[in-house]
Scaffold this active site. Sequence first.
Site, PDB file in Angstrom:
ATOM      1  N   GLU A 129       1.067  -5.240  10.851  1.00 50.22           N
ATOM      2  CA  GLU A 129       0.462  -3.903  10.914  1.00 50.22           C
ATOM      3  C   GLU A 129       1.168  -3.163  12.049  1.00 50.22           C
ATOM      4  O   GLU A 129       1.014  -3.505  13.213  1.00 50.22           O
ATOM      5  CB  GLU A 129      -1.041  -4.003  11.183  1.00 50.22           C
ATOM      6  CG  GLU A 129      -1.815  -4.806  10.139  1.00 50.22           C
ATOM      7  CD  GLU A 129      -2.056  -4.036   8.832  1.00 50.22           C
ATOM      8  OE1 GLU A 129      -1.703  -2.834   8.771  1.00 50.22           O
ATOM      9  OE2 GLU A 129      -2.593  -4.631   7.886  1.00 50.22           O
ATOM     10  N   HIS A 157       0.861  -1.181   0.000  1.00 47.43           N
ATOM     11  CA  HIS A 157       0.000   0.000   0.000  1.00 47.43           C
ATOM     12  C   HIS A 157       0.900   1.235   0.000  1.00 47.43           C
ATOM     13  O   HIS A 157       1.725   1.407   0.913  1.00 47.43           O
ATOM     14  CB  HIS A 157      -0.923   0.012   1.223  1.00 47.43           C
ATOM     15  CG  HIS A 157      -1.939  -1.097   1.191  1.00 47.43           C
ATOM     16  ND1 HIS A 157      -2.214  -1.902   2.267  1.00 47.43           N
ATOM     17  CD2 HIS A 157      -2.732  -1.524   0.171  1.00 47.43           C
ATOM     18  CE1 HIS A 157      -3.154  -2.777   1.922  1.00 47.43           C
ATOM     19  NE2 HIS A 157      -3.472  -2.573   0.658  1.00 47.43           N
ATOM     20  N   HIS A 178       3.216  -3.418   6.902  1.00 42.83           N
ATOM     21  CA  HIS A 178       2.151  -2.435   6.632  1.00 42.83           C
ATOM     22  C   HIS A 178       1.971  -1.513   7.828  1.00 42.83           C
ATOM     23  O   HIS A 178       2.509  -1.759   8.905  1.00 42.83           O
ATOM     24  CB  HIS A 178       0.809  -3.144   6.410  1.00 42.83           C
ATOM     25  CG  HIS A 178       0.704  -3.886   5.126  1.00 42.83           C
ATOM     26  ND1 HIS A 178      -0.148  -3.523   4.126  1.00 42.83           N
ATOM     27  CD2 HIS A 178       1.358  -4.987   4.688  1.00 42.83           C
ATOM     28  CE1 HIS A 178      -0.028  -4.361   3.111  1.00 42.83           C
ATOM     29  NE2 HIS A 178       0.871  -5.267   3.424  1.00 42.83           N
ATOM     30  N   GLU A 194       1.727   3.723   3.053  1.00 46.43           N
ATOM     31  CA  GLU A 194       2.231   3.176   4.316  1.00 46.43           C
ATOM     32  C   GLU A 194       3.757   3.252   4.307  1.00 46.43           C
ATOM     33  O   GLU A 194       4.451   2.315   3.927  1.00 46.43           O
ATOM     34  CB  GLU A 194       1.701   1.748   4.492  1.00 46.43           C
ATOM     35  CG  GLU A 194       0.174   1.765   4.545  1.00 46.43           C
ATOM     36  CD  GLU A 194      -0.486   0.400   4.537  1.00 46.43           C
ATOM     37  OE1 GLU A 194      -1.722   0.357   4.475  1.00 46.43           O
ATOM     38  OE2 GLU A 194       0.233  -0.624   4.582  1.00 46.43           O
TER      39      GLU A 194
HETATM   40 ZN    ZN Z   1      -1.495  -1.994   4.162  1.00 47.53          ZN
END
Ligand code: ZN
Length: 321
Positions: free
Chosen positions: A209, A53, A146, A56
Amino acid sequence: MHHFLAMTLAGEIPRRPTGEAGALRWIWHEQGILELQPRQPTRRALVISCAIHGNETAPVEIVDALLQQLLDGKLALSWRLLVIIGNPQALARNQRYLQRDLNRLFSGRWQQLPASDETVRAAQLERAISHFYHDDDEERWHLDLHTAIRGSHHLRFGVLPARHTPWDELFLRWLGDAGLEALVFHQAPGGTYTHYTSEQFAAQACTLELGKALPFGENDLRQFARTALALAALLAGDAAPEATAAPTRYRVVQQLTRHSESFVLYVPQDALNFTAYPKGTLLAEDRGERYVVQGEQAWILFPNPAVAVGLRAGLVLERLD
Ligand SMILES: [Zn+2]
């Protein structure tokens, strides 16, 4: 060696795509895809990906710093290593994606869609993995880094793909040592990069994350210090400083899918990840279908009512302990 991140952001690859830096050999495969090989033979192959992404950025800063240390000879390398900057075009514009969410396109999904920047990149990223994981006897790990869109009761957590074979407890322990406070186990296949590497190559794979998404330069890297330290130790083949508490384990019991325009999510817009709801709570509704908490308690992850029709608007979890 040329600066990997800067050249990747500029959409360039060097004219001479291989070289040596101290005790390492590097091979620049494609834009944003760099392999490092230690001189001494090793039976371990590690993929570290980031910016799947494009907004990020904190993981990109962490990976860039580790890469510099490896190339400068300040950090030893005990794995074959593939470093991947997932979506360089989106990263250069600080956007999550250009046309489609790249992390929904793996394992047979990009082939079903009209060609776009992300379908082309998903094909490249799958190819890079099959090329890298060529030896069945190697131990394979994949860490996909991420940051989350919203705040969370667990600041850092991992999401693990559905898997038929058991997880390596050493891998799960390392995730805890890397500062993850929770591990979420999927029960159904998905289009994520980690699902692809786990399913196709039996890699120990986790989507990490690591806090909230912010633009380059605005990240509070102290929040990520423990993870960066554990990654450095992992690369060098050292033990990471042990976590004081094991991560809380959850599994996904239900996916909230936005099937139609009339989908309503009753979880508030600003609810944190891992907010708990008691039995009987109405979480969402779609054309008369009601999503109600079945167990004593449920936890909500990634609530997002704004997704396109057909996509995931949230996950419902139960605790495993
Ligand atoms: Zn992500």
